[in-house]
Design an enzyme around this catalytic site. Structure first.
Site, mmCIF file in Angstrom:
data_model
loop_
_atom_site.group_PDB
_atom_site.id
_atom_site.type_symbol
_atom_site.label_atom_id
_atom_site.label_comp_id
_atom_site.label_asym_id
_atom_site.label_seq_id
_atom_site.Cartn_x
_atom_site.Cartn_y
_atom_site.Cartn_z
ATOM 1 N N LYS A 47 0.835 -1.196 0.000
ATOM 2 C CA LYS A 47 0.000 0.000 0.000
ATOM 3 C C LYS A 47 0.875 1.253 0.000
ATOM 4 O O LYS A 47 2.044 1.214 0.399
ATOM 5 C CB LYS A 47 -0.875 0.026 1.254
ATOM 6 C CG LYS A 47 -1.965 -1.019 1.322
ATOM 7 C CD LYS A 47 -2.728 -0.901 2.627
ATOM 8 C CE LYS A 47 -3.840 -1.921 2.731
ATOM 9 N NZ LYS A 47 -4.943 -1.624 1.807
ATOM 10 N N ARG A 97 -10.710 -11.237 1.625
ATOM 11 C CA ARG A 97 -11.573 -12.283 1.056
ATOM 12 C C ARG A 97 -10.906 -13.649 1.142
ATOM 13 O O ARG A 97 -11.580 -14.672 1.164
ATOM 14 C CB ARG A 97 -11.924 -11.920 -0.385
ATOM 15 C CG ARG A 97 -10.768 -11.882 -1.351
ATOM 16 C CD ARG A 97 -11.057 -11.027 -2.575
ATOM 17 N NE ARG A 97 -11.064 -9.607 -2.255
ATOM 18 C CZ ARG A 97 -11.324 -8.637 -3.139
ATOM 19 N NH1 ARG A 97 -11.599 -8.952 -4.398
ATOM 20 N NH2 ARG A 97 -11.307 -7.380 -2.779
#
Length: 497
Positions: free
Chosen positions: A280, A354
């Site tokens: 990130k 997920r």
């Protein structure tokens, strides 16, 4: 803080501060009328002269002399037709802001008889008392664990809430609100704890402490070897770049009949998310300690359940891992076999939530659940779609989706449903595996939910993307405690059924 419910006339209750509601227009609540008479028409004069307008969430505080109360706090509650539960809550927040750090040691709150729009679930006195209790606990929250100089103790030590009755039904409603507020604050404590302390093992320890404090909760922790034996390879893949080992947390509460199917809560517990190899940007990365907001809300909800002991069976699971980059971390292009046997091509290691959830959703199938709700700070795309006001809801069952949305409305913890159409599934097609873990920029929240739906086909399931609601940024940075109110309301609506 000492909270008390009293059905005595407010004129018979001495306090350092009396809080009354003042509608902008419409009939006054009985407690305001009583206070006005005791004060020789003072409140009416303040309203007539414009010192207290009654506009929603406005406040006016003034000293009194020769009265059972040392001061008066008038809280505007707007017009009757506009007094939704959300607007009523704004007035309660304004009230709490005035009293929490003020000079009063004992406050008498006379806001419980203020009319609120809606049915019995939102507009009844019991519902109002519950919301008062929750808002007070929530608004008095402070996180000072890591401050070298602690703030001074508040002078306020007792709050009495006036009610038409102090019987069991009203007390239960008020206590549920207080418990919900404490559950939110527990969630906030977990989220605000720095990631050098809050790692997967520490999170598992908090679940064990909860079980130790409440014998109605049974907790089991699975380590890496146990997860490997079960085939939870995607949880392990996310955590393999970190020196902090993953953990799978299972909590069970059996308050219903033995034959009753449990309602299952699933929480994403990424205790820190660097993005892994798909690193990130550095700006704001500190807020990725909040990527365990789903797991924190599950723990906070279970605390509420443990305190209130409703007649319902609940299973809560948390998939906890830390997503870090190192020489052993998962790479973009790796293919992993999930617990379900389906294979996933990991194209972006920053789509890790997920991956831990899919194994958890496969695991809970063994409980033959009545419903499964998963909570996850899953996608930045959800913030683009809905901002920070509403959590996103996706579901494979219309009735369940409507129940979740209704719980959010009743609790003032609102959510909005987004589609889960088959047409989006093709964005997850992979040339090399059964699916890939990202679907591109279009409809990012939806394709993330589509990914999860492939592991939740055998039961009624709803997914809550809480990326926009689990914490605040900027000056007010901190965990919000959401969606604990929604979850508590949903579960309580099924208790005893």
């Amino acid at each position: 803080m000492n909270f008390t419910l009293s059905s005595k006339p407010i004129s018979d209750i001495k306090a350092d501060c009396l809080v009354v509601a003042l509608p902008e227009k419409g009939d006054w609540p009985a407690s305001t009328t009583q206070a006005n008479e005791a004060l020789g028409g003072l409140i009416k004069t303040l309203h007539k002269n414009g010192d207290a307008t009654g506009k929603n969430a406005t406040t006016l505080q003034m000293p009194l002399d020769g009265q059972p109360w040392a001061r008066l706090l008038v809280v505007g509650t707007g017009a009757d037709k506009d007094r939704t539960p959300a607007n009523y809550r704004k007035a309660l927040i304004a009230m709490a802001g005035q009293i929490k750090d003020g000079p009063s040691k004992h406050v008498l709150v006379g806001l419980g008889d203020t009319l609120v729009t809606g049915d019995d679930a939102t507009g009844s006195e019991a519902a109002r008392l519950s919301l008062i209790g929750r808002t007070l606990e929530e608004q008095f929250y402070r996180f000072t664990e890591f401050k070298s100089e602690k703030p001074s103790d508040r002078k306020l030590g007792k709050i009495t809430v006036a009610a038409s009755s102090a019987g069991k039904a009203m007390k239960d409603a008020f206590n549920l609100g207080l418990a919900t507020g404490r559950g939110m604050n527990f969630t906030r404590d977990l989220g605000n704890t720095p990631p050098n302390i809050c790692h997967p093992v520490w999170l598992a320890e908090q679940a064990q402490k909860l079980a130790k404090a409440h014998d109605c909760i049974k907790t089991e922790i699975l380590d890496e070897k146990q997860m490997k034996k079960l085939g939870m390879n995607t949880i392990l893949a996310v955590g393999q770049g970190s020196t902090q080992p993953p953990r799978f947390i299972i909590m069970e509460y059996s308050g219903g009949k033995a034959k009753d199917k449990p309602h299952v809560l699933v929480g994403k517990g990424i205790t820190f998310d660097t993005g892994g190899i798909s690193l990130k940007p550095g700006e704001g990365m500190d807020e990725m300690k909040y990527d365990m907001g789903g797991s924190a809300s599950v723990l906070g909800t279970m605390q509420v359940i443990a305190e209130t002991k409703p007649k319902i069976n609940i299973v809560a699971v948390i998939a906890a891992a830390e997503n870090m980059p190192d020489g052993g971390a998962t790479r973009p292009g790796d293919i992993v076999t999930t617990m379900s046997g389906q294979t996933v091509e990991i194209l972006n290691t920053d789509a890790e939530g997920r991956l831990v959830l899919c194994d958890a959703l496969t695991y809970v199938k063994r409980y033959n659940p009545a419903s499964v709700l998963d909570m996850a700070t899953l996608t930045g795309a959800c913030i683009i779609a809905l901002g920070h006001q509403a959590s996103a809801v996706f579901s494979n069952d219309d009735e369940l989706a409507n129940e979740v949305l209704a719980a959010g409305e009743r609790a003032g913890d609102r959510a909005w449903r987004l589609p889960l159409w088959d047409e989006y599934q093709s964005q997850l097609d992979s040339n090399f595996a059964d699916m890939q873990n990202i679907g591109g920029r279009p409809a990012g929240s939806i394709t993330a939910a589509c990914f999860l739906s492939r592991f939740a086909k055998d039961y009624r399931w709803a997914h809550l993307d809480i990326a926009g609601t689990a914490w605040n940024s900027g000056k007010a940075k901190g965990s919000t405690g959401r969606p604990v109110p929604l979850l508590v309301d949903y579960l309580m609506s099924h208790a005893g059924k």
